[in-house]
Each structure stands twice: as structure tokens, then as C-alpha cells.
Design a protein around this motif. Structure first.
Motif, PDB file in Angstrom:
ATOM      1  N   ARG A 287       0.838  -1.196   0.000  1.00 32.53           N
ATOM      2  CA  ARG A 287       0.000   0.000   0.000  1.00 32.53           C
ATOM      3  C   ARG A 287       0.872   1.245   0.000  1.00 32.53           C
ATOM      4  O   ARG A 287       1.881   1.325   0.706  1.00 32.53           O
ATOM      5  N   HIS A 288       0.483   2.218  -0.787  1.00 33.49           N
ATOM      6  CA  HIS A 288       1.242   3.461  -0.902  1.00 33.49           C
ATOM      7  C   HIS A 288       0.456   4.607  -0.278  1.00 33.49           C
ATOM      8  O   HIS A 288      -0.780   4.644  -0.365  1.00 33.49           O
ATOM      9  N   ARG A 289       1.199   5.542   0.332  1.00 33.37           N
ATOM     10  CA  ARG A 289       0.538   6.608   1.089  1.00 33.37           C
ATOM     11  C   ARG A 289       1.064   7.980   0.691  1.00 33.37           C
ATOM     12  O   ARG A 289       2.242   8.134   0.373  1.00 33.37           O
ATOM     13  N   VAL A 290       0.188   8.959   0.760  1.00 33.03           N
ATOM     14  CA  VAL A 290       0.549  10.354   0.526  1.00 33.03           C
ATOM     15  C   VAL A 290       0.002  11.194   1.670  1.00 33.03           C
ATOM     16  O   VAL A 290      -1.122  10.986   2.134  1.00 33.03           O
ATOM     17  N   VAL A 291       0.819  12.122   2.161  1.00 35.46           N
ATOM     18  CA  VAL A 291       0.414  13.064   3.211  1.00 35.46           C
ATOM     19  C   VAL A 291       0.021  14.373   2.550  1.00 35.46           C
ATOM     20  O   VAL A 291       0.780  14.918   1.744  1.00 35.46           O
ATOM     21  N   ILE A 292      -1.147  14.897   2.878  1.00 30.80           N
ATOM     22  CA  ILE A 292      -1.609  16.164   2.308  1.00 30.80           C
ATOM     23  C   ILE A 292      -1.884  17.159   3.423  1.00 30.80           C
ATOM     24  O   ILE A 292      -2.679  16.909   4.330  1.00 30.80           O
TER      25      ILE A 292
END
Length: 449
Positions: A43-48
Motif C-alpha cells: 500500500r502506498h501513502r501520501v500526506v496532504i
């Protein structure tokens, strides 16, 4: 390939007009998601994160939709400084960090800044590959329904950054006894900056901490410091700290209400770190905008000033390649990569405050390390074309350089974030510098009409 969307600091423009529309934000999410979600079977994650502009409510969900459609999980942290997003991207082992902000611009503008998994801004090459898919997203393969990403909020994000910032301040020290005015520009640091100073036991007087979506950077913060300087004198404070809308920029004023710019702050940090045997690289990295007085000061203490193009990303790139740990810009972007991967106004302020606590002298003495050369900077707005290509402008610049000789310099350039021509002159003779800059501005204005 010519850049269409990315400038020197991500994508920026007027909200709800291209390139800062919900559609483009959606494409950014899909395009960046495609690039970062395809690496490895996990799973890949991005912080916004974002600042306090009204248009953040439009851009944030559009980006979220783009990333989740590409199969990336989204972690939303709300209003936080740009350096906090860089820190959280590393801390959370995310693949990507995104800051929604137009930094020091007014509320009508917004922007999108992207950070890699190491917390550094993406390279020009990576940005260009993302831009190709923004322009033509027909080749992007979206995630299957069962592989769509999820979005969730990280409730303790502010607390994580507060502790991170405090960890950069020596444990042997406190700010007890210091009265500090802090102007948060009604921006991203409106909660975290006063809290950090208060927890370190300063007497804190807060300004610019009532954001309403419209008042970010309006008559406050590092681009409008008059109110802060006045408040310092009225309150009998020891100093004032001014951040910009996304808190990656810092200016300070002393107890007399006099402004101290990034050049003076870098001089102080470089000198102190040299004395502590903490400085690497034999000097500091700054841009072509830094004052010649800073360069002479560093030479006198056997340090060098390396100049780069304008933009903190170019400063950081040189620092990383050549192992410098202090760099920044006259405007107040100060990068201390012992602690942070990008400019961090609060951490830079804490380093200055550490010296003030140690030296037990007025800020006017501690932070004034050199006499700057007279410097004039004027901006000319243009709508289209290239005013700098006009023969009359070229002649005015050449004549000015001849008149200044070795006693000064000129720097004329296009802004990387706004449709402006910036005309800067510097030299020993203040009247001469002003006359030369006015002549060039006049010719640029005529050519821009």
C-alpha cells in the motif's frame, strides 16, 4: 520540454483559474499517484497538508480524489507549515507529501508543492514526468475498484510537529524571561508556533492567529511586518518573529522595532555554528539576491558564500551535493538540514533564540553582524511577452553595469511564481543605485505595456 505548470516552487496561480483548478488538482493526484503507486507490491501513502486559504477546501478533496483513484491511501493533516509536511512524509514512511499553499501570496492564489519520500522537494526531472501526464492523462491506468485508496485524518499531526520543532532547541535552555511577539500571518502556523514558544516558557504575544480563509498574509506576516514591529515597541518585547503563510519563511525584528532579514540571520547562525564546530561545508549557500555585505562578513571569518539561482530548492540541491548544513535566502527562507529538509521559519527562529539566550544581550546587538550594502529591489508586472528581450531594456542594463563597475551589481530576472520582472541593484553609492534601478524599471515598464 517547456514547463507549463511547475515553476520554481511547485504549481501556483489564482484559485479556480488554470492551473489552480479542481480539475488540474485531480490530474496532479492521478499523475503523481501513477508515478509513486507503481513501486513495489504494498500500500502506498501520501500526506496532504494545507494553509488557511479558502481555496484549500477546493484543492484538497480534488487531490484526494486523484490519489485514491490511482490506488494511494491519503493522510490528511489539515493546516500545518510546509516543513511539517516534509517531516511527516518521512516520519510516516509515506511515498509522497503534498502542501497546498501559495506561501506569501494573498488568499486569491494557491499552489501545490510536492515532496518525495525523503522529505525533499521533487527534482525537476520528476516534476516534468508528472507534468507530461497532467497535460495528457489519457495514458493513466486507474486502480481497479478493489485497489482504490482510502483517506483518513491524522488527529495528532500538530502535536507531532510541535515536538519535532522543540527537539531542535537545546534541552539545557528555556525561553523564560523573554517576551516575544509572534506574527503567524493568519496562516499555517497559527496554532503550532505560539504553542512551541509557550511550552519553552516564553512570554508570548500572538498576532495573525485568527484565519478566516481571506486574511492570510494580509497586512501581517513576513511580507508585511510594520504591525509586528510596532507591537514589539509598544509591548516592550525583546523581539518579534514573523512567519509567512506556510511558515517556511522567517524575519525578526529587534527590541527597537528594526527589521532583521534572512542575510543577517544566516550570518548569525553560520558564525555561531562555526564556533560550536557544527558548521559543515566551510560556509553557507544562498542565492544571487543575498547582500554583498553578507559575503564580506563571511570572508572576514574565513567562511565562503556560495550563490545559486533564486529559489530555496536550488539552495537545498547545492547543500545536499556539497555537504553544507546552512543555507537560505535573504527573504527569510532558512534551511538547516541538520533538522529539516526545507525552509522552516520556526526552527530557524529557535536557533536564533538559542544564541540570544546564551549571549544574554539585546537582540539588536546579537543579530546585527554586518552593515548591508545599499540594495534596491523593484517589481514590474507584465501580461505577456518578454520585456527583457527589448533592446532599450538591454541597453539600460548594460549602461547601469558600466556605471556601477566593481562597486556594485545588478540582477534582473523574471519571477518564478508570478508575472513579474524583478529589478535589483546593489552598491556602495545609494543614490547611484536608485537612479540606475529607476532607469531600468522605466524601460521595462515601457516594454511591458
Amino acid at each position: 520540454m517547456t514547463r507549463k505548470y511547475f515553476g520554481t516552487d511547485g504549481i501556483r496561480g489564482t484559485a479556480n483559474q488554470e492551473p489552480m483548478t479542481a480539475e488540474i488538482a485531480l490530474r496532479v493526484g492521478k499523475s503523481a499517484g501513477k508515478k509513486f503507486a507503481g513501486r513495489g507490491n504494498f500500500r502506498h501513502r501520501v500526506v496532504i497538508g494545507k494553509d488557511t486559504r479558502l481555496s484549500g477546501y477546493m484543492v484538497e478533496p480534488a487531490l484526494t480524489a486523484g490519489f485514491t483513484s490511482a490506488g494511494m491511501d491519503v493522510i490528511l493533516v489539515g493546516p500545518l507549515p510546509t516543513p511539517a509536511i516534509a517531516m511527516l512524509t518521512r516520519s510516516l514512511r509515506a511515498d509522497l507529501g503534498v502542501m497546498i499553499s501559495a506561501s506569501h501570496n494573498s488568499f486569491e492564489d494557491n499552489g501545490i508543492k510536492l515532496f518525495g519520500p525523503d522529505g525533499y522537494k521533487l527534482s525537476d526531472e520528476v516534476e516534468m514526468s508528472i507534468e507530461e501526464d497532467i497535460i495528457d492523462d489519457s495514458n493513466i491506468v486507474l486502480a481497479e475498484p478493489k485497489l482504490l485508496g482510502r483517506a483518513q485524518r491524522l488527529d495528532d499531526a500538530q502535536g507531532r510537529y510541535i515536538e519535532f520543532a522543540k527537539s531542535s532547541f537545546p534541552r539545557r535552555q528555556l525561553l523564560k524571561g523573554l517576551k516575544i511577539v509572534v506574527d503567524c500571518a493568519n496562516g499555517a502556523a497559527y496554532k503550532v508556533a505560539p504553542t512551541v514558544l509557550w511550552e519553552l516558557e516564553a512570554d508570548v504575544i500572538s498576532m495573525g492567529v485568527s484565519p478566516n480563509g481571506f486574511n492570510i498574509n494580509k497586512d501581517c506576516g513576513s511580507t508585511s511586518t510594520a504591525a509586528m514591529c510596532k507591537r514589539v515597541v509598544e509591548e516592550g518585547a525583546d523581539l518579534g518573529i514573523a512567519l509567512d503563510g506556510d511558515a517556511d519563511r522567517l524575519l525578526i525584528c529587534d527590541e527597537k522595532g528594526r527589521l532583521i532579514d534572512g542575510d543577517q540571520l544566516m550570518a548569525l547562525i553560520a558564525k555561531t555554528w562555526q564556533q560550536r564546530d557544527q558548521l559543515r561545508g566551510g560556509g553557507i549557500v544562498s542565492t544571487v539576491m543575498s547582500n554583498m555585505g553578507l559575503e564580506k562578513f563571511l570572508e572576514d571569518i574565513n567562511l565562503t558564500l556560495v550563490r545559486t539561482g533564486v529559489g530555496d530548492r536550488y539552495v537545498v540541491e547545492h547543500m545536499r551535493r556539497h555537504d553544507f548544513n546552512v543555507g537560505g535566502e535573504q527573504s527569510g527562507h532558512i534551511v538547516l538540514n541538520d533538522y529539516s529538509t526545507t525552509g522552516d521559519g520556526l526552527i530557524a527562529a529557535l536557533q536564533v533564540l538559542s544564541v540570544i539566550v546564551d549571549e544574554k544581550k539585546p537582540v539588536s546587538e546579537v543579530c546585527h553582524n554586518f552593515e548591508p550594502y545599499p540594495q534596491v529591489l523593484k517589481n514590474v508586472r507584465f501580461k505577456k511577452g518578454d520585456p527583457l528581450a527589448a533592446e532599450a531594456v538591454k541597453k539600460a542594463i548594460n549602461d547601469g553595469e558600466i556605471r556601477l563597475g566593481n562597486e556594485g551589481r545588478l540582477l534582473i530576472r523574471k519571477s518564478g511564481t508570478e508575472p513579474l520582472i524583478r529589478v535589483m541593484g546593489e552598491g556602495v553609492n545609494d543614490d547611484l543605485v536608485n537612479e540606475i534601478v529607476d532607469n531600468i524599471v522605466s524601460e521595462v515598464t515601457a516594454s511591458a505595456e
